[in-house]
Scaffold this motif. Structure first.
Motif, PDB file in Angstrom:
ATOM      1  N   SER A 172       0.848  -1.191   0.000  1.00  0.00           N
ATOM      2  CA  SER A 172       0.000   0.000   0.000  1.00  0.00           C
ATOM      3  C   SER A 172       0.885   1.244   0.000  1.00  0.00           C
ATOM      4  O   SER A 172       1.843   1.339   0.772  1.00  0.00           O
ATOM      5  CB  SER A 172      -0.918   0.015   1.233  1.00  0.00           C
ATOM      6  OG  SER A 172      -1.695   1.196   1.258  1.00  0.00           O
ATOM      7  N   CYS A 174       0.633   5.442   0.260  1.00  0.00           N
ATOM      8  CA  CYS A 174      -0.204   6.588   0.624  1.00  0.00           C
ATOM      9  C   CYS A 174       0.561   7.869   0.326  1.00  0.00           C
ATOM     10  O   CYS A 174       1.647   8.088   0.870  1.00  0.00           O
ATOM     11  CB  CYS A 174      -0.582   6.529   2.102  1.00  0.00           C
ATOM     12  SG  CYS A 174      -1.425   8.025   2.708  1.00  0.00           S
ATOM     13  N   ASN A 219      -3.412   5.389  -2.589  1.00  0.00           N
ATOM     14  CA  ASN A 219      -4.430   6.346  -2.164  1.00  0.00           C
ATOM     15  C   ASN A 219      -3.765   7.645  -1.706  1.00  0.00           C
ATOM     16  O   ASN A 219      -2.543   7.698  -1.518  1.00  0.00           O
ATOM     17  CB  ASN A 219      -5.260   5.770  -1.006  1.00  0.00           C
ATOM     18  CG  ASN A 219      -6.067   4.557  -1.407  1.00  0.00           C
ATOM     19  OD1 ASN A 219      -7.044   4.659  -2.143  1.00  0.00           O
ATOM     20  ND2 ASN A 219      -5.647   3.380  -0.932  1.00  0.00           N
ATOM     21  N   LEU A 221      -4.040  10.927   1.215  1.00  0.00           N
ATOM     22  CA  LEU A 221      -4.567  11.463   2.465  1.00  0.00           C
ATOM     23  C   LEU A 221      -4.473  12.978   2.368  1.00  0.00           C
ATOM     24  O   LEU A 221      -3.392  13.522   2.134  1.00  0.00           O
ATOM     25  CB  LEU A 221      -3.753  10.950   3.655  1.00  0.00           C
ATOM     26  CG  LEU A 221      -4.036  11.581   5.026  1.00  0.00           C
ATOM     27  CD1 LEU A 221      -5.485  11.381   5.425  1.00  0.00           C
ATOM     28  CD2 LEU A 221      -3.093  10.997   6.071  1.00  0.00           C
ATOM     29  N   LEU A 267      -4.833   3.480   5.965  1.00  0.00           N
ATOM     30  CA  LEU A 267      -4.519   3.408   4.542  1.00  0.00           C
ATOM     31  C   LEU A 267      -3.374   2.448   4.236  1.00  0.00           C
ATOM     32  O   LEU A 267      -3.317   1.878   3.141  1.00  0.00           O
ATOM     33  CB  LEU A 267      -4.185   4.801   4.007  1.00  0.00           C
ATOM     34  CG  LEU A 267      -5.363   5.769   3.931  1.00  0.00           C
ATOM     35  CD1 LEU A 267      -4.888   7.158   3.548  1.00  0.00           C
ATOM     36  CD2 LEU A 267      -6.419   5.273   2.940  1.00  0.00           C
ATOM     37  N   SER A 272      -7.802  -1.266   4.947  1.00  0.00           N
ATOM     38  CA  SER A 272      -8.304  -0.596   3.740  1.00  0.00           C
ATOM     39  C   SER A 272      -8.029  -1.444   2.498  1.00  0.00           C
ATOM     40  O   SER A 272      -7.771  -0.916   1.416  1.00  0.00           O
ATOM     41  CB  SER A 272      -7.632   0.774   3.579  1.00  0.00           C
ATOM     42  OG  SER A 272      -6.217   0.649   3.500  1.00  0.00           O
ATOM     43  N   THR A 276      -8.542   1.743  -3.138  1.00  0.00           N
ATOM     44  CA  THR A 276      -7.428   2.214  -3.967  1.00  0.00           C
ATOM     45  C   THR A 276      -7.947   3.267  -4.935  1.00  0.00           C
ATOM     46  O   THR A 276      -9.139   3.305  -5.263  1.00  0.00           O
ATOM     47  CB  THR A 276      -6.744   1.054  -4.718  1.00  0.00           C
ATOM     48  OG1 THR A 276      -5.465   1.486  -5.195  1.00  0.00           O
ATOM     49  CG2 THR A 276      -7.587   0.554  -5.884  1.00  0.00           C
TER      50      THR A 276
END
Length: 289
Positions: A172, A174, A219, A221, A267, A272, A276
């Motif tokens: 992941s 972020c 993703n 933030l 995230l 999560s 995406t």
């Protein structure tokens, strides 16, 4: 000249009982045995997020352009690094890197991969802001803003994804964007900053579309006004904003770096796992009026 406003110290989370035992966490929020790289992690918001990830069980490597803060035992970074080792059975490592230089970025990710044997997450928090009427920005200022906020974010995400793809493991990423990627801030001349953060949001969507086949989620933030050094520097030049800006969101106050700890953990963790190409905006309702 307006009086200088000193930044408050980074508020590190030090609960009386220390870290929450892993057996008491929702398992999807656990980062136990996972490895995360945090850019812009030498201080401020990036360091606060790094500590949260360590508390959740992760091993964290921070990259930043600052001189190595771990060499000063009284620095905020050194305090967190000591806590990671002594209390949390983990480690926090610092690497001095210019995120706009691809060879440096590639080298640090190779070092992390060689040492840890895996990479599960990357939090891209390095960025700058300075304010100017759009008619007055110099070509050098345009280049620097976009080089750090957009190019630096891309190279960092790219470096992380290359390692994840090589290991064949999901991960992941972020990217720290801003509510300024969605709205134009009232009373602030920040056309380049806003453009760069909108670019980061579109970058995340595009990378998510491309890397989803590898199990890599991407993703953003998007914080609202937060009491980081970047914001406090603006108050030195525009002191009236300290009173005005809190009135522009629904909670009538500024946020603090610690209020984004849970969001970053969400995230970057399996909590999560089906998210995406999305933006998580936490702005006290500023953009919801």
């Amino acid at each position: 000249m307006a009086p200088s406003i000193q930044a408050p110290p980074v508020q590190l989370f030090n609960g009386a009982a220390g870290p929450v035992p892993q057996s008491h966490l929702l398992p999807e929020f656990s980062m136990k045995d996972k490895v995360v790289v945090v850019s812009g992690g030498g201080r401020g918001l990036g360091l606060v997020q790094a500590e949260a990830l360590i508390e959740a069980g992760a091993v964290v490597h921070c990259i930043d352009i600052l001189p190595d803060p771990s060499l000063d035992p009284t620095s905020e970074f050194a305090v967190v690094a000591a806590r990671a080792k002594k209390e949390l059975n983990s480690h926090l490592t610092y690497h001095r890197v210019d995120v706009t230089e691809e060879p440096q970025v590639s080298e640090v990710f190779e070092k992390v991969a060689a040492k840890e044997g895996r990479l599960d997450g990357c939090l891209v928090a390095a960025g700058i802001n300075y304010e100017s009427p759009a008619l007055e920005y110099s070509p050098e200022q345009v280049d620097r803003m976009l080089r750090i906020n957009v190019k630096g974010a891309f190279l960092t995400a790219q470096g992380a994804a290359r390692i994840m793809v090589r290991f064949g493991t999901p991960g992941s990423i972020c990217l720290i964007a801003s509510m300024s990627g969605t709205i134009a801030n009232r009373g602030m001349f920040a056309s380049l900053y806003n453009t760069s953060k909108a670019g980061v949001m579109q970058m995340a969507r595009s990378l998510a579309a491309e890397w989803g086949v590898h199990g890599i989620r991407v993703n953003t933030l998007s914080p609202g006004y937060c009491t980081t050094q970047m914001l406090l520097n603006l108050f030195e030049q525009y002191p009236e904003r300290k009173a005005q800006w809190p009135t522009e969101n629904m909670l009538q106050r500024f946020s603090e770096p610690k209020e984004y700890r849970g969001a970053a953990l969400f995230l970057l963790s399996d909590a999560s796992s089906f998210m995406t190409g999305s933006d998580l905006r936490i702005d006290g309702g500023h953009a919801a009026w």
